[in-house]
Design a protein around this motif. Structure first.
Motif, mmCIF file in Angstrom:
data_model
loop_
_atom_site.group_PDB
_atom_site.id
_atom_site.type_symbol
_atom_site.label_atom_id
_atom_site.label_comp_id
_atom_site.label_asym_id
_atom_site.label_seq_id
_atom_site.Cartn_x
_atom_site.Cartn_y
_atom_site.Cartn_z
ATOM 1 N N ARG A 99 -0.141 -1.747 9.032
ATOM 2 C CA ARG A 99 0.688 -2.968 8.913
ATOM 3 C C ARG A 99 0.258 -4.032 9.906
ATOM 4 N NH1 ARG A 99 5.204 0.538 7.806
ATOM 5 N NH2 ARG A 99 5.599 0.687 10.027
ATOM 6 N N LYS A 100 -0.128 -3.612 11.097
ATOM 7 C CA LYS A 100 -0.488 -4.560 12.144
ATOM 8 C C LYS A 100 -1.931 -5.055 12.011
ATOM 9 C CE LYS A 100 -0.785 -4.995 17.148
ATOM 10 N NZ LYS A 100 -0.640 -4.349 18.427
ATOM 11 N N ILE A 136 4.100 -0.833 3.545
ATOM 12 C CA ILE A 136 3.612 0.522 3.310
ATOM 13 C C ILE A 136 4.782 1.335 2.791
ATOM 14 C CG2 ILE A 136 2.547 2.564 4.333
ATOM 15 C CD1 ILE A 136 0.685 0.516 5.075
ATOM 16 N N ARG A 137 4.558 2.076 1.738
ATOM 17 C CA ARG A 137 5.619 2.923 1.205
ATOM 18 C C ARG A 137 5.049 4.285 0.832
ATOM 19 N NH1 ARG A 137 6.777 4.175 -3.428
ATOM 20 N NH2 ARG A 137 5.479 3.741 -5.201
ATOM 21 N N GLN A 138 5.942 5.232 0.651
ATOM 22 C CA GLN A 138 5.556 6.566 0.209
ATOM 23 C C GLN A 138 5.201 6.502 -1.267
ATOM 24 O OE1 GLN A 138 5.396 9.356 2.177
ATOM 25 N NE2 GLN A 138 5.896 8.029 3.878
ATOM 26 N N ALA A 139 4.131 7.160 -1.640
ATOM 27 C CA ALA A 139 3.704 7.195 -3.037
ATOM 28 C C ALA A 139 4.664 8.047 -3.858
ATOM 29 C CB ALA A 139 2.293 7.749 -3.130
ATOM 30 N N VAL A 148 0.861 -1.175 0.000
ATOM 31 C CA VAL A 148 0.000 0.000 0.000
ATOM 32 C C VAL A 148 0.901 1.230 0.000
ATOM 33 C CG1 VAL A 148 -1.761 1.285 1.283
ATOM 34 C CG2 VAL A 148 -1.772 -1.224 1.319
ATOM 35 N N ALA A 149 0.600 2.187 -0.866
ATOM 36 C CA ALA A 149 1.331 3.455 -0.880
ATOM 37 C C ALA A 149 0.432 4.528 -0.292
ATOM 38 C CB ALA A 149 1.729 3.829 -2.301
#
Length: 108
Positions: A62-63, A77-80, A42-43
Motif C-alpha cells: 500500500r505504501k 489490498i483485500r483477501q482473495a 490488489v487481492a
C-alpha cells in the motif's frame, strides 16, 4: 496512460519487487484499475492467509506501490475470494491492527 498499461506496470512491480508472495505459496491478482483516479485494488490469497508477515507485506505494498508507479494514488489490498481464498482472513485482519507491525518494514 491506459488502464491496461497501468495494470501491467502494477503487475510488473509486484512480480519483481515482492517475489516473496509467489515464492512462499501465496498469490496476488490485480482486481481493479481506475485510470482516472489512479486507484488500484490488489487481492492476495493462498499461503498469505494467516502468515505472520502478511500484514507487513500488505502495508508495504500500500505504501510503496504509489511511490514506484507514479500514476497510482491509492492502493487497496483485500483477501482473495473463490477457490484460492485465504484460509484465515479474520486472523490476517487482526494481525494488521497489532501495534507490533507499526514500524516494521519488510526487506523488499
Amino acid at each position: 496512460m491506459s488502464a491496461e498499461s497501468l495494470e501491467r506496470r502494477t503487475r510488473s512491480y509486484l512480480s519483481n519487487n515482492v517475489p516473496q508472495i509467489q515464492d512462499h505459496g501465496g498469490y496476488f491478482e490485480i482486481e481493479d484499475v481506475d485510470e482516472e483516479s489512479g486507484e488500484v485494488t490488489v487481492a492476495i490469497g493462498g499461503a498469505c492467509s494467516g502468515c505472520g508477515i502478511a500484514p507487513m507485506t500488505m502495508r508495504a505494498i500500500r505504501k510503496r506501490l504509489p511511490d514506484e508507479v507514479d500514476e497510482i494514488s491509492k492502493v487497496t489490498i483485500r483477501q482473495a475470494g473463490g477457490p484460492r481464498a485465504a484460509v484465515m482472513p479474520s486472523k490476517t485482519r487482526e494481525m494488521e491492527e497489532m501495534e507490533e507491525y507499526e514500524d516494521y518494514s519488510p526487506p523488499f
